[in-house]
Design a protein around this motif. Structure first.
Motif, short mmCIF file in Angstrom:
data_model
loop_
_atom_site.label_atom_id
_atom_site.label_comp_id
_atom_site.label_asym_id
_atom_site.label_seq_id
_atom_site.Cartn_x
_atom_site.Cartn_y
_atom_site.Cartn_z
N THR A 426 -2.12 -5.30 4.98
CA THR A 426 -0.86 -5.69 4.38
C THR A 426 0.28 -5.05 5.17
O THR A 426 0.05 -4.20 6.04
CB THR A 426 -0.77 -5.20 2.91
N LYS A 427 1.49 -5.41 4.85
CA LYS A 427 2.65 -4.82 5.52
C LYS A 427 2.71 -3.31 5.27
O LYS A 427 2.98 -2.53 6.19
CB LYS A 427 3.94 -5.49 5.05
N ALA A 428 2.46 -2.93 4.03
CA ALA A 428 2.51 -1.49 3.69
C ALA A 428 1.42 -0.72 4.43
O ALA A 428 1.64 0.41 4.87
CB ALA A 428 2.35 -1.32 2.18
N TRP A 429 0.24 -1.34 4.57
CA TRP A 429 -0.85 -0.67 5.29
C TRP A 429 -0.45 -0.38 6.73
O TRP A 429 -0.67 0.72 7.24
CB TRP A 429 -2.11 -1.54 5.27
N LYS A 430 0.14 -1.34 7.41
CA LYS A 430 0.51 -1.14 8.82
C LYS A 430 1.59 -0.07 8.94
O LYS A 430 1.55 0.77 9.85
CB LYS A 430 0.97 -2.44 9.45
N ASP A 435 3.05 3.36 11.37
CA ASP A 435 4.51 3.53 11.30
C ASP A 435 5.20 2.42 12.08
O ASP A 435 6.16 2.66 12.82
CB ASP A 435 4.92 4.91 11.83
N GLN A 436 4.69 1.21 11.91
CA GLN A 436 5.27 0.03 12.57
C GLN A 436 5.50 -1.06 11.53
O GLN A 436 4.77 -1.16 10.54
CB GLN A 436 4.34 -0.49 13.67
N ASP A 442 1.15 -10.78 13.60
CA ASP A 442 0.05 -10.12 12.88
C ASP A 442 -0.52 -11.07 11.82
O ASP A 442 -1.74 -11.14 11.63
CB ASP A 442 0.54 -8.85 12.20
N THR A 443 0.37 -11.79 11.13
CA THR A 443 -0.08 -12.73 10.11
C THR A 443 -0.87 -13.87 10.74
O THR A 443 -1.92 -14.29 10.22
CB THR A 443 1.13 -13.30 9.34
N VAL A 444 -0.40 -14.36 11.86
CA VAL A 444 -1.08 -15.47 12.55
C VAL A 444 -2.48 -15.05 12.98
O VAL A 444 -3.46 -15.78 12.80
CB VAL A 444 -0.23 -15.94 13.75
N ASN A 445 -2.59 -13.87 13.56
CA ASN A 445 -3.91 -13.39 13.99
C ASN A 445 -4.84 -13.21 12.79
O ASN A 445 -6.04 -13.55 12.85
CB ASN A 445 -3.77 -12.06 14.73
#
Length: 647
Positions: A426-430, A435-436, A442-445
């Motif tokens: 998820t966005k929070a995980w990354k 810290d990016q 990322d979603t497409v991959n």
């Protein structure tokens, strides 16, 4: 010179005074001794009597029999067998070297084990027995017993030792036992006194380690009379311990054996689940190893061969291995988009072989593109561009939530070592991990099971079972403990519209049964057993623009470690799902050419409960399948058979 009478009287008076003082002192000292003796013999008699008894009587632990492990049909997977060993007591032996020399004339002694025993003797008390030969034959024990008068200090003994009758086939599930080490003790806050018995064995990895307390049982005790230096003189009484619990697994030993044989020496893993109960019927990781080697004390050469093998035979790839799921993840993206209402099953997306996103080109596996594709066509032919488009519309949060609902990114509560959670990013995980910020690429991959997405073969099998049933199936490995049935977990309906699930199942059916499906060559011919599945091929390397321009290098032309992973998931029969299967072949190449044939063969073996008839296979495969079945029968005549009824 003569002394005067006065001097004589004075001298006599002094002697009498000294004698009186000395006598008084002696009487006083004797009185003190008498009082001390009375205090010890009368006042403290009970306490000293207890101390004397404790010094004379010792209580010693009796190791319990370890619980045994069985498959779902009662076949023994891990058992205890009588183990004959020869011990020596240094105090009784006298000349140890001479006794060892005489013993070696009767019994073949392993040099490494003998050296270890001699070193242990130097560290131990002279009256303690030390094992000089373990797992010796009954004939050897008999020879030693007959020659006992010539072998002072030598004693033949019998105990229980762990054995795994089916050897490598269940190694990654059961694990193995071994002697307690200082490291083992350091991990336990209040270790059982059993663990301090010399050479006592405990589970090291796998089920043996995870269920150690249930399998170990409770110690018994015996009272023995010992002499002043601690040697045992005789046994006074004993209380037997409580044997460990017997475990019955959900695994089917014949199916497990077949799956292990079918994987062969590939670096691969396969899982078979019962769709209705979640029971794990087969859980095979290849290549495998013989757990009996560890019980007996594995040699340096054997251990080095296992640890240096690039195929990692010691790793349980079914639960520890995490892989990009590739196109087997496309059902997740499709359901997320359908559930969110951003696409309908009939809506089409145009694939021209790639899509431009943020000045970057994302390619489809088919360079010329698939043209207009809907849900069924996209899964059937595994079009990537369709899922790129869906992902941008539905977003990573919805995709990740659907992945978790279908069983990915979860650490299941099963007693195997190092069960991995996987990842549905998820966005929070990354942000937390790197810290990016999350980017659209990322979603497409992630939409095609690449990028940050990771899953284990067990999780992929669970996903397939949930897609097949529409229920939150959870895997179960332990069927009974001491005959008591263990509960099934999960089973409630998924929070997904059943009509949407039917659309995805229909598309998976086309993958295996439509002539244009990526797994058509690995289909099942028998109508009642037709399967629905999905191929997957996940990249482990980046393909540069220059390589694409000159043509992507074929997997067979790449070093093994740079080849794609091959994956396949399925469930069957399509109309009434009974089994779900997942296969991952590390660096195997294409999912349709490598993983799908293995999964189809495993699925048929489960459906027919034995070797399927050749008519169940496509005509083009029958000669190969016939040769394969004959080869496996030759290799394992006691484990492969024709169909039989399940208990």
């Amino acid at each position: 010179m003569r002394r005067s009478p006065r001097e004589s009287v004075d001298s006599a008076r002094k002697v009498s005074r000294r004698a009186l003082l000395l006598g008084g002192a002696q009487i006083g000292f004797g009185g003190l001794l008498a009082l001390r003796m009375r205090y010890m013999q009368v006042d403290q008699a009970d306490e000293f009597r207890l101390l004397a008894e404790e010094n004379r009587i010792n209580i010693r632990l009796i190791p319990p029999a370890r619980g045994e492990v069985f498959d779902r049909h009662g076949m023994v997977i891990a058992k205890n067998e009588p183990s004959y060993r020869i011990t020596i007591v240094r105090e009784d032996a006298g000349d140890v070297d001479d006794v060892i020399r005489r013993l070696s004339a009767l019994v073949e002694l392993d040099e490494e084990e003998l050296n270890r025993a001699l070193a242990e003797m130097k560290r131990s008390a002279p009256f303690l027995p030390v094992t000089v030969a373990d797992r010796v034959s009954w004939e050897a024990i008999s020879r030693v017993a007959v020659n006992a008068p010539a072998l002072p200090g030598i004693t033949p003994e019998v105990g229980l030792s762990r054995q795994y009758p089916l050897g490598p086939d269940f190694a990654h599930v059961t694990g193995y036992v071994g002697p307690v080490s200082d490291y083992d003790l350091s991990k336990i806050e209040d270790p059982d006194q059993l663990l301090r018995i010399p050479r006592f064995q405990i589970g090291k990895v796998g089920l043996e380690a995870k269920l150690e307390e249930q399998l170990r049982g409770k110690a018994g005790a015996k009272r023995v009379e010992v002499n002043a230096v601690g040697r045992v003189m005789r046994e006074l009484d004993r209380r037997e311990g409580q044997a460990g619990a017997n475990l019955q697994l959900t695994l089917d030993h014949r199916l497990q054996n077949y799956v292990q044989a079918r994987l062969g020496q590939e670096s691969a893993a396969a899982v078979v689940l019962d769709c209705n109960t979640g029971d794990i019927l087969a859980c095979a990781s290849a290549p495998t190893f013989d757990p009996n080697l560890f019980v007996r004390g594995i040699s340096v050469a054997d251990y080095k061969g296992l640890t240096e093998n690039p195929y990692r035979p010691l790793a349980n790839k079914t639960v520890q291995g995490l892989y990009p799921p590739g196109s087997t993840f496309k059902m997740v993206t499709a359901l997320a988009a359908l559930d969110a209402g951003v696409v309908t099953p009939d809506e089409t997306v145009y694939c021209r072989g790639h899509i431009e996103i943020s000045n970057r080109r994302f390619h489809c596996w088919k360079r010329a593109g698939h043209g207009h594709v809907d849900l069924e066509t996209s899964l059937r032919e595994s079009c990537d561009v369709y899922y790129y488009d869906l992902a941008m519309r539905v977003g990573i949060e919805n995709i990740s939530a659907m992945a978790e609902q279908l069983g990915l990114s979860q650490r299941y509560d099963i007693p195997m070592s190092a069960v991995a959670r996987g990842r549905a990013p998820t966005k929070a995980w990354k942000k937390e991990t790197y810290d990016q910020d999350w980017v659209i690429g990322d979603t497409v991959n992630a939409s095609i099971g690449q990028g940050y997405v990771l899953a284990s073969p067990l999780q992929l099998a669970v996903m397939s079972a949930r897609l097949a049933t529409g229920r939150a199936v959870e895997p179960r490995l332990i069927k009974t403990i001491d005959g008591v049935e263990q509960p099934h977990r999960g089973g409630e309906a998924l929070a997904v519209d059943e009509e949407l699930l039917k659309q995805v199942r229909k598309a998976m059916f086309a993958v295996s049964n439509n002539r244009r499906g990526t797994a058509y060559r690995s289909r099942i011919i028998e109508d009642a057993f037709r399967m629905a599945g999905k191929t997957g091929t996940s990249q482990v390397r980046n393909i540069t623009t220059a390589e694409r321009a000159r043509g992507v290098t074929s997997n067979k032309d790449l070093p093994w470690e740079r080849r794609d992973h091959a994956l396949f998931v399925d469930f069957a029969p399509y109309k009434s799902p009974k089994y779900a299967v997942a296969v991952v072949v590390e660096h195997g190449g294409g999912g349709s050419t490598v993983a799908a044939p293995i999964a189809r063969d495993v699925t048929l073996q489960a459906l027919y409960d034995g070797d399927p008839p050749l008519e169940a296979y496509p005509a083009a495969d029958r000669s190969r399948i016939k040769a394969q079945q004959e080869r496996l029968r030759r290799e394992r005549p006691d484990l492969l058979s024709t169909a039989r009824s399940r208990a």
